[in-house]
Design a protein around this motif. Structure first.
Motif, short mmCIF file in Angstrom:
data_model
loop_
_atom_site.label_atom_id
_atom_site.label_comp_id
_atom_site.label_asym_id
_atom_site.label_seq_id
_atom_site.Cartn_x
_atom_site.Cartn_y
_atom_site.Cartn_z
N GLU A 54 10.25 0.82 -9.28
CA GLU A 54 8.90 0.27 -9.29
C GLU A 54 7.97 1.05 -8.35
O GLU A 54 6.84 1.37 -8.70
CB GLU A 54 8.94 -1.21 -8.88
N LEU A 55 8.46 1.37 -7.17
CA LEU A 55 7.64 2.09 -6.20
C LEU A 55 7.37 3.53 -6.66
O LEU A 55 6.27 4.05 -6.45
CB LEU A 55 8.30 2.09 -4.83
N VAL A 84 3.55 0.55 0.34
CA VAL A 84 3.31 1.81 -0.35
C VAL A 84 2.60 2.76 0.60
O VAL A 84 1.93 2.32 1.54
CB VAL A 84 2.46 1.59 -1.62
N LEU A 138 4.88 -9.05 -5.98
CA LEU A 138 5.97 -8.27 -6.59
C LEU A 138 7.33 -8.92 -6.28
O LEU A 138 7.64 -9.22 -5.12
CB LEU A 138 5.96 -6.84 -6.05
N PRO A 194 -1.64 -3.97 -2.85
CA PRO A 194 -1.32 -3.44 -4.19
C PRO A 194 -0.04 -3.99 -4.79
O PRO A 194 0.14 -3.93 -6.01
CB PRO A 194 -1.22 -1.93 -3.94
N LEU A 195 0.86 -4.54 -3.96
CA LEU A 195 2.12 -5.07 -4.49
C LEU A 195 2.20 -6.58 -4.33
O LEU A 195 3.30 -7.15 -4.28
CB LEU A 195 3.31 -4.41 -3.78
N HIS A 218 -3.19 6.28 -0.42
CA HIS A 218 -3.59 7.10 -1.56
C HIS A 218 -3.84 8.53 -1.10
O HIS A 218 -4.34 8.78 0.00
CB HIS A 218 -4.87 6.55 -2.19
N GLY A 273 -0.61 6.33 -9.02
CA GLY A 273 -1.69 6.56 -8.06
C GLY A 273 -2.06 8.03 -7.95
O GLY A 273 -3.24 8.39 -7.87
N ARG A 323 7.11 4.47 -9.75
CA ARG A 323 6.08 4.35 -10.79
C ARG A 323 4.71 4.15 -10.16
O ARG A 323 3.72 4.74 -10.61
CB ARG A 323 6.41 3.17 -11.73
N HIS A 324 4.64 3.32 -9.14
CA HIS A 324 3.35 3.04 -8.48
C HIS A 324 2.77 4.30 -7.85
O HIS A 324 1.58 4.60 -8.03
CB HIS A 324 3.56 1.96 -7.41
#
Length: 873
Positions: free
Chosen positions: A383-384, A258, A372, A368-369, A261, A391, A386-387
């Motif tokens: 999924e990514l 990912v 998965l 964080p994953l 942040h 965030g 959504r993540h």
């Protein structure tokens, strides 16, 4: 010859050093002339990374109001504060805006011009738009800086390396990938600044594997989409990407899978966490005092984790108490007392913080994953997205302000860790962890990433990315355990990251040459420097007196050249200390060249203090540099070429000296004619003159002969004449005084105990004769648990003087040395600093008659401190 300073690197760090130099010159260097040479192939100010000639699409990951290159009163400085505008104030822009990199480059160019204008007229700045290839020269003398495209090297009395991010030699994996690409006609772009990559080799519509999802990837994404004519429409969650058709398809993954942040989208108001608390200066001091380098994960990280978690929970309990189940003082006491992974702590935290989403979990933050698994690549994209969306929402929701407190704690830890860089290897993990949580891109970049994912221009590959090759098919391959069995193939691979800033892996011939020449690489491959002023540490543990290094490849930390206003600016403080250390040395060089300043060895005692530095090590360095300058001055001890006792020459004719010299009671009579070429009191002399003993500095003696000073002296009723020649071989060959670096353990309290009556003892002198030595009392001090006493004399100014020997004498140091403590107070208390043990005058010239130590003044310990020997060459 005018003293010369060479600064290699004209980017933000070089500009910051120049600004501090300009601020310090008036107070430390005065009106002396100085040549400053600035070497960099890129424009002064912005340098390579922030040059204005780059795409305006590339943004900083800091807000314009959070960027300054100027000092304020939050920076711990010895030099004067010279405030200046932030980037936002200078550009007249919104301080919350993320400015373009080229805008920052223009700001840095202006700051460089301002620093240049602030230099006094006596300082001449020379710009060299080329690359420095090598630094050569003895430790004790001038350095030579060899430049690309220039036959003659630059001569430097001091060299400052202010290099930023540099290219690296490819490691084994990158060499294998490059060779594979060459065999099969593929594209392989190794780690490096994205703006410097030739992206034209990535064809439109073709898959490109990208390893890395950090800031380098964000830049790559921008340049290959908007940079190729694509555009975004709409705003917020409705943002849509409209392709130009010239984009490649980016298949991107990383260890975490990912992107970092985004920066928090709100200001942290209310009660802020107390920082530093669990990982502050006291903790770092304890780690530095350990007898071995601390292991980062076992001995440093637990304190960091306590600091990060403490800030997180302080904010949660004080700003959002409705989501907690214990009083803050109770929780705080338990958190402060227990190790972060201590038994029972997890259960206590779970009971006090019911929602797992509110807990500080460094393992979950770092992975964080973790665990998965999805059935397909399409499921992974959903999924990514959504993540990333979740965030972004959290980073803009003040209800989760504990996240912003964690970012503040990360910054605090980062500053403290800079002091440990020379003692422990934090590895790439810490920098990645910090960057992922605290130094990510603007939120707008992640919104664009989501739109590009929806458009199919960016495809996520997942965490724990594995990149390999297929020789049979002639392609690169990538896979992630998040999508079992899925493999992505491509004919292009981009390593989206900067290479590690180390001297062990650098492609810079300058840094490689330093290491080959004796510079020490610290754990992790950084260049070891003295944390006090950036002097490069050699493999023998001694800082090089004429080489300073600042920047990301050094153990000094604080690699950036700019900072947030009122944040303490660690890089600014380092620049200030380095500039002041540089000027102290250059001042000594200037004094040595002019013959001005202190002329005699005997005035350099502990009573000479520095008002220009406050730390003990800095004061010692300043003292040592001035001591070397005094020794090497025109009429210092190196210039003594003869001591002639008149009783040995009854005809009055002295070797190599004109005139006739005879003693007459309490005077010496000099007779000369015009052809002898003597001057007396500055006037040509012929005739007869009666002289008394000279007590003033040598350069003020009455008699001169073609630049040589002739000094009349008397010892125990015997007259002598000394010849001081500035052209002496000893002075020409002098390269410095070898001295042990300052060590505080050699500074101890002492007591002066005067004798009832002054004593005179007969001791042998360096010329083989025995003479009386006046002694006034004893200097008593304790060292290594034992009491020692030295017989001392009291000088006219009240200071003490001792001649002593120790177990190092005749081996690693001269056979005996002098010590000159300051005057004791009314109770007899005095500081004994053996770091300032002096070589006696006879160490510099055989014609001095130094007394040997009196009985009792030979210490039965090895004093590994102070001056050791004279360096020649």
């Amino acid at each position: 010859m005018t003293p010369s300073l060479v600064i290699v690197g004209a980017g933000p760090r070089g500009t910051g050093f120049l600004e501090r130099l300009a601020a310090a010159v008036p107070g430390l260097y005065g009106g002396r002339p100085l040549d400053v040479h600035l070497v960099d192939p890129y424009p002064p100010g912005p340098g390579r990374i922030w040059r204005t000639a780059q795409s305006p699409l590339l943004l900083m990951n800091s807000r314009a109001g959070d960027v300054t290159v100027f000092t304020d009163d939050s920076v711990p400085l010895e030099g004067p504060v010279r405030p200046g505008p932030t980037l936002a104030d200078w550009a007249g822009t919104d301080g919350r805006r993320f400015a373009g990199r080229s805008e920052l480059g223009a700001y840095l160019g202006w700051a460089y011009a301002r620093a240049k204008e602030a230099l006094p007229a006596t300082v001449t700045l020379h710009e060299h738009r080329t690359t420095a290839l090598r630094v050569e020269g003895p430790r004790e003398g001038p350095q030579l800086v060899r430049l690309a495209g220039r036959a003659d090297p630059l001569r430097a009395d001091l060299v400052v390396l202010a290099l930023g991010h540099l290219d690296a030699e490819p490691d084994a994996e990158q060499r294998e990938l490059a060779a594979f690409a060459a065999r099969h006609g593929l594209v392989h772009l190794p780690p490096g600044p994205t703006a410097d990559l030739d992206l034209s080799v990535l064809p439109a519509g073709e898959p490109v594997l990208v390893r890395g999802l950090g800031l380098a990837f964000v830049d790559l994404m921008v340049l290959l989409t908007e940079g190729r004519g694509g555009r975004f429409e709409g705003a917020g969650d409705a943002l849509v990407y409209v392709p130009s058709g010239r984009e490649p398809v980016l298949y991107a993954g990383s260890r975490r899978g990912v992107p970092p942040h985004a920066k928090p989208g709100y200001v942290l108001g209310g009660e802020r966490p107390p920082l530093p608390r669990h990982f502050g200066p006291d903790r770092v001091d304890a780690l530095l005092a350990a007898d071995r380098p601390p292991d980062f994960r076992r001995e440093v990280w637990p304190h960091i984790a306590r600091e990060l978690g403490g800030a997180h929970y302080h904010r949660l309990f004080t700003a959002h108490p409705e989501r907690t189940a214990r009083p803050w003082p109770v929780f705080d006491a338990r958190w402060a007392a227990a190790a972060p992974d201590g038994p029972g702590l997890a259960a206590f935290v779970a009971a006090a913080v019911p929602d797992p989403a509110d807990r500080f979990d460094p393992e979950a933050l770092d992975h964080p994953l973790a665990g998965l698994r999805v059935p397909s690549a399409e499921a992974l994209q959903e999924e990514l997205r959504r993540h990333v969306t979740a965030g972004l929402a959290r980073r803009h929701d003040p209800a989760h302000s504990a996240d912003a407190a964690l970012v503040a704690a990360l910054d605090s830890v980062y500053r403290q860790l800079g002091r440990l860089a020379h003692r422990t290897d934090t590895g790439g993990w810490w920098h990645g962890f910090y960057s992922h949580l605290g130094s990510g891109p603007p939120a707008s970049r992640l919104r664009r990433l989501l739109a590009l994912s929806e458009a199919g221009v960016v495809r996520f590959l997942g965490p724990r990315l594995a990149v390999g090759t297929d020789d049979r098919r002639g392609v690169f391959r990538a896979s992630s355990p998040a999508v079992p069995g899925a493999v992505t193939e491509a004919r292009a691979l981009v390593e989206a990251r900067l290479p590690a800033a180390t001297v062990t892996g650098t492609a810079s011939p300058l840094l490689r040459g330093l290491c080959e020449g004796g510079a020490r690489a610290a754990p992790g491959g950084l260049l070891a420097v003295d944390p006090a002023d950036g002097r490069i540490v050699q493999r023998d543990g001694r800082p090089h007196p004429r080489r300073i290094a600042l920047g990301p490849y050094t153990t000094a930390g604080a690699g950036g050249g700019f900072a947030r206003p009122r944040s303490g600016g660690p890089a600014f403080a380092q620049n200030d200390a380095a500039a002041r250390a540089a000027l102290a040395l250059l001042r000594g060089v200037a004094a040595r060249a002019s013959g001005a300043g202190v002329e005699g060895w005997d005035t350099m005692s502990d009573t000479t203090s520095s008002t220009e530095t406050t730390d003990a090590a800095g004061e010692w360095r300043d003292w040592h540099e001035r001591r070397e300058a005094a020794v090497a001055s025109s009429y210092g001890p190196l210039s003594l070429t003869g001591t002639h006792w008149l009783a040995d020459f009854p005809d009055g004719r002295l070797p190599d000296l004109p005139g006739v010299w005879r003693e007459d009671g309490d005077e010496v009579v000099l007779t000369a004619d015009a052809g002898d070429g003597l001057t007396v009191d500055g006037e040509p002399f012929a005739g007869t003159v009666r002289l008394t003993a000279d007590h003033a500095p040598v350069h003020e003696s009455r008699v001169e002969s073609a630049g040589r000073r002739i000094v009349v002296m008397r010892r125990e009723g015997l007259w002598a004449v000394r010849d001081f020649d500035p052209g002496s071989a000893a002075r020409r060959n002098f390269r410095g005084i070898e001295a042990t670096p300052y060590d505080p353990r050699w500074v101890v309290p002492g007591v002066y105990r005067p004798y009832e009556h002054e004593l005179s003892v007969r001791v042998e002198n360096a010329d083989g004769r025995e003479r009386g030595l006046g002694l006034s009392g004893e200097l008593v001090f304790e060292l290594d648990g034992r009491v020692h006493a030295l017989q001392v004399a009291v000088e006219e100014d009240g200071s003490l003087w001792a001649v002593f020997a120790d177990a190092t004498g005749g081996r690693s140091t001269f056979r005996f040395r002098f010590l000159r403590p300051a005057a004791p107070d009314e109770d007899g208390a005095v500081t004994v600093d053996l770091n300032r043990a002096l070589l006696p005058p006879c160490a510099f010239a055989d014609h001095f008659i130094c007394p040997f130590p009196p009985p009792g003044n030979t210490l039965d310990l090895a004093v590994e401190a102070g001056e050791r020997r004279v360096l020649t060459g």
